[in-house]
Design a protein around this motif. Structure first.
Motif, PDB file in Angstrom:
ATOM      1  N   LEU A   1       0.838  -1.187   0.000  1.00 46.59           N
ATOM      2  CA  LEU A   1       0.000   0.000   0.000  1.00 46.59           C
ATOM      3  C   LEU A   1       0.879   1.245   0.000  1.00 46.59           C
ATOM      4  N   SER A   2       0.429   2.273  -0.680  1.00 44.82           N
ATOM      5  CA  SER A   2       1.169   3.534  -0.698  1.00 44.82           C
ATOM      6  C   SER A   2       1.040   4.208   0.665  1.00 44.82           C
ATOM      7  N   ASP A   3       1.884   5.196   0.917  1.00 40.62           N
ATOM      8  CA  ASP A   3       1.822   5.927   2.177  1.00 40.62           C
ATOM      9  C   ASP A   3       0.448   6.572   2.350  1.00 40.62           C
ATOM     10  N   ASP A   4      -0.114   7.122   1.266  1.00 39.74           N
ATOM     11  CA  ASP A   4      -1.451   7.729   1.348  1.00 39.74           C
ATOM     12  C   ASP A   4      -2.508   6.687   1.689  1.00 39.74           C
ATOM     13  N   GLU A   5      -2.438   5.509   1.083  1.00 41.00           N
ATOM     14  CA  GLU A   5      -3.398   4.447   1.388  1.00 41.00           C
ATOM     15  C   GLU A   5      -3.264   3.979   2.831  1.00 41.00           C
ATOM     16  N   LEU A   6      -2.022   3.890   3.312  1.00 39.06           N
ATOM     17  CA  LEU A   6      -1.802   3.496   4.699  1.00 39.06           C
ATOM     18  C   LEU A   6      -2.360   4.542   5.660  1.00 39.06           C
ATOM     19  N   ALA A   7      -2.143   5.814   5.354  1.00 42.01           N
ATOM     20  CA  ALA A   7      -2.673   6.898   6.191  1.00 42.01           C
ATOM     21  C   ALA A   7      -4.197   6.888   6.181  1.00 42.01           C
ATOM     22  N   GLN A   8      -4.799   6.600   5.041  1.00 39.77           N
ATOM     23  CA  GLN A   8      -6.257   6.513   4.957  1.00 39.77           C
ATOM     24  C   GLN A   8      -6.787   5.349   5.788  1.00 39.77           C
ATOM     25  N   LEU A   9      -6.099   4.219   5.730  1.00 41.54           N
ATOM     26  CA  LEU A   9      -6.501   3.057   6.525  1.00 41.54           C
ATOM     27  C   LEU A   9      -6.415   3.383   8.011  1.00 41.54           C
ATOM     28  N   LEU A  10      -5.351   4.053   8.427  1.00 38.20           N
ATOM     29  CA  LEU A  10      -5.191   4.455   9.824  1.00 38.20           C
ATOM     30  C   LEU A  10      -6.319   5.400  10.235  1.00 38.20           C
ATOM     31  N   GLY A  11      -6.687   6.315   9.360  1.00 38.44           N
ATOM     32  CA  GLY A  11      -7.747   7.274   9.655  1.00 38.44           C
ATOM     33  C   GLY A  11      -9.142   6.698   9.614  1.00 38.44           C
ATOM     34  N   ALA A  12      -9.314   5.564   8.965  1.00 41.00           N
ATOM     35  CA  ALA A  12     -10.644   4.955   8.829  1.00 41.00           C
ATOM     36  C   ALA A  12     -11.067   4.171  10.069  1.00 41.00           C
ATOM     37  N   HIS A  13     -10.158   3.990  11.005  1.00 39.44           N
ATOM     38  CA  HIS A  13     -10.452   3.185  12.191  1.00 39.44           C
ATOM     39  C   HIS A  13     -10.130   3.971  13.456  1.00 39.44           C
TER      40      HIS A  13
ATOM     41  N   LEU B   1       1.905   9.813  19.418  1.00 32.19           N
ATOM     42  CA  LEU B   1       2.833   9.050  18.577  1.00 32.19           C
ATOM     43  C   LEU B   1       3.129   9.892  17.342  1.00 32.19           C
ATOM     44  N   ARG B   2       4.317  10.449  17.275  1.00 29.22           N
ATOM     45  CA  ARG B   2       4.741  11.202  16.085  1.00 29.22           C
ATOM     46  C   ARG B   2       5.265  10.166  15.091  1.00 29.22           C
ATOM     47  N   VAL B   3       4.436   9.849  14.128  1.00 24.37           N
ATOM     48  CA  VAL B   3       4.684   8.718  13.241  1.00 24.37           C
ATOM     49  C   VAL B   3       5.860   9.000  12.315  1.00 24.37           C
ATOM     50  N   SER B   4       6.844   8.114  12.372  1.00 20.13           N
ATOM     51  CA  SER B   4       8.024   8.229  11.514  1.00 20.13           C
ATOM     52  C   SER B   4       7.943   7.282  10.321  1.00 20.13           C
ATOM     53  N   ARG B   5       7.139   6.240  10.447  1.00 23.13           N
ATOM     54  CA  ARG B   5       7.050   5.257   9.366  1.00 23.13           C
ATOM     55  C   ARG B   5       5.706   4.556   9.425  1.00 23.13           C
ATOM     56  N   LEU B   6       5.095   4.386   8.244  1.00 23.85           N
ATOM     57  CA  LEU B   6       3.897   3.569   8.092  1.00 23.85           C
ATOM     58  C   LEU B   6       4.231   2.403   7.185  1.00 23.85           C
ATOM     59  N   TYR B   7       3.759   1.226   7.541  1.00 27.93           N
ATOM     60  CA  TYR B   7       3.873   0.089   6.625  1.00 27.93           C
ATOM     61  C   TYR B   7       2.663  -0.803   6.803  1.00 27.93           C
ATOM     62  N   GLY B   8       2.424  -1.643   5.821  1.00 27.75           N
ATOM     63  CA  GLY B   8       1.297  -2.560   5.874  1.00 27.75           C
ATOM     64  C   GLY B   8       0.990  -3.082   4.495  1.00 27.75           C
ATOM     65  N   THR B   9       0.028  -3.965   4.441  1.00 24.10           N
ATOM     66  CA  THR B   9      -0.375  -4.564   3.171  1.00 24.10           C
ATOM     67  C   THR B   9      -1.880  -4.805   3.169  1.00 24.10           C
ATOM     68  N   ALA B  10      -2.354  -5.191   2.012  1.00 22.36           N
ATOM     69  CA  ALA B  10      -3.730  -5.659   1.840  1.00 22.36           C
ATOM     70  C   ALA B  10      -3.642  -6.949   1.042  1.00 22.36           C
ATOM     71  N   ILE B  11      -4.548  -7.858   1.301  1.00 23.77           N
ATOM     72  CA  ILE B  11      -4.586  -9.089   0.516  1.00 23.77           C
ATOM     73  C   ILE B  11      -5.169  -8.768  -0.848  1.00 23.77           C
ATOM     74  N   ASP B  12      -4.501  -9.239  -1.886  1.00 27.22           N
ATOM     75  CA  ASP B  12      -4.925  -9.009  -3.265  1.00 27.22           C
ATOM     76  C   ASP B  12      -6.071  -9.954  -3.576  1.00 27.22           C
ATOM     77  N   LEU B  13      -7.296  -9.460  -3.362  1.00 29.23           N
ATOM     78  CA  LEU B  13      -8.470 -10.293  -3.600  1.00 29.23           C
ATOM     79  C   LEU B  13      -8.828 -10.305  -5.078  1.00 29.23           C
ATOM     80  N   PRO B  14      -9.408 -11.402  -5.554  1.00 31.49           N
ATOM     81  CA  PRO B  14      -9.842 -11.438  -6.952  1.00 31.49           C
ATOM     82  C   PRO B  14     -10.934 -10.414  -7.221  1.00 31.49           C
ATOM     83  N   PHE B  15     -11.140 -10.077  -8.454  1.00 30.52           N
ATOM     84  CA  PHE B  15     -12.177  -9.180  -8.936  1.00 30.52           C
ATOM     85  C   PHE B  15     -11.935  -7.740  -8.509  1.00 30.52           C
ATOM     86  N   GLY B  16     -10.702  -7.408  -8.166  1.00 28.21           N
ATOM     87  CA  GLY B  16     -10.344  -6.028  -7.882  1.00 28.21           C
ATOM     88  C   GLY B  16     -10.869  -5.478  -6.571  1.00 28.21           C
ATOM     89  N   LYS B  17     -11.442  -6.317  -5.709  1.00 27.56           N
ATOM     90  CA  LYS B  17     -11.934  -5.828  -4.412  1.00 27.56           C
ATOM     91  C   LYS B  17     -10.757  -5.460  -3.529  1.00 27.56           C
TER      92      LYS B  17
END
Length: 169
Positions: A22-34, A150-166
């Motif tokens: 995931l890109s840094d923006d996608e990771l930041a969005q995931l963090l903000g969504a929860h 927490l002054r975030v210095s690094r974000l990392y993570g992944t998403a499972i590549d599901l079929p059908f583009g989900k």
């Protein structure tokens, strides 16, 4: 006869979808969504100490804020070693983000409306009635509440590549 997997993208028995970076923006969005995650800090013996925490993410400042009380083990451990990480899973556990940081601890709220109390107040939706805000600030003092930043210095993570583009989130 068992089917042989010929293509690394072919799914079959024992072979599932792979992780997507995931890109840094996608990771930041995931963090903000929860709002809930697991805070990892270091115990004196080197083992991790994990706590389920509610948090607020400020994407502009790249700060995670966590309300806690002064007597918690995580506070003692962060005073000794500020290295920390917040793990947040996507809603379906098919994605995750980890925010690595050096933690900062606010002062304990000791007077209603002091700086730590105002920071805690800013972590929640506004009250409709002024008397509710005043009661909140009094409770922050009574509970000996403070903020872990927490002054975030690094974000990392992944998403499972599901079929059908989900794409999970």
């Amino acid at each position: 006869m068992p089917q042989t997997v010929k293509d690394e993208n072919t799914y079959g028995p024992g072979r599932g979808p792979g992780p997507l970076a995931l890109s840094d923006d996608e990771l930041a969005q995931l963090l903000g969504a929860h709002r809930m995650g697991a805070l990892a800090v270091n115990k004196r013996n080197g083992h991790p100490h994990l706590s389920t925490v509610a948090y607020v993410w400020d994407a502009t400042e790249r700060i995670v804020r966590i309300s806690t009380t002064a007597d918690r083990a995580k506070v003692r451990q962060l005073r000794r070693d500020p290295r920390s990480a917040l793990y947040v899973s996507g809603g379906d556990f098919m994605s995750f983000v980890v925010a690595e940081a050096e933690a900062e601890l606010s002062a304990v709220s000791t007077v209603p409306g002091d700086e730590p109390g105002r920071e805690l107040l800013g972590m929640r939706p506004a009250f409709d009635r002024p008397e509710d805000e005043a009661a909140f600030l009094e409770n922050m003092v009574a509970d000996r509440r403070m903020v872990i930043r927490l002054r975030v210095s690094r974000l990392y993570g992944t998403a499972i590549d599901l079929p059908f583009g989900k794409r999970p989130g």
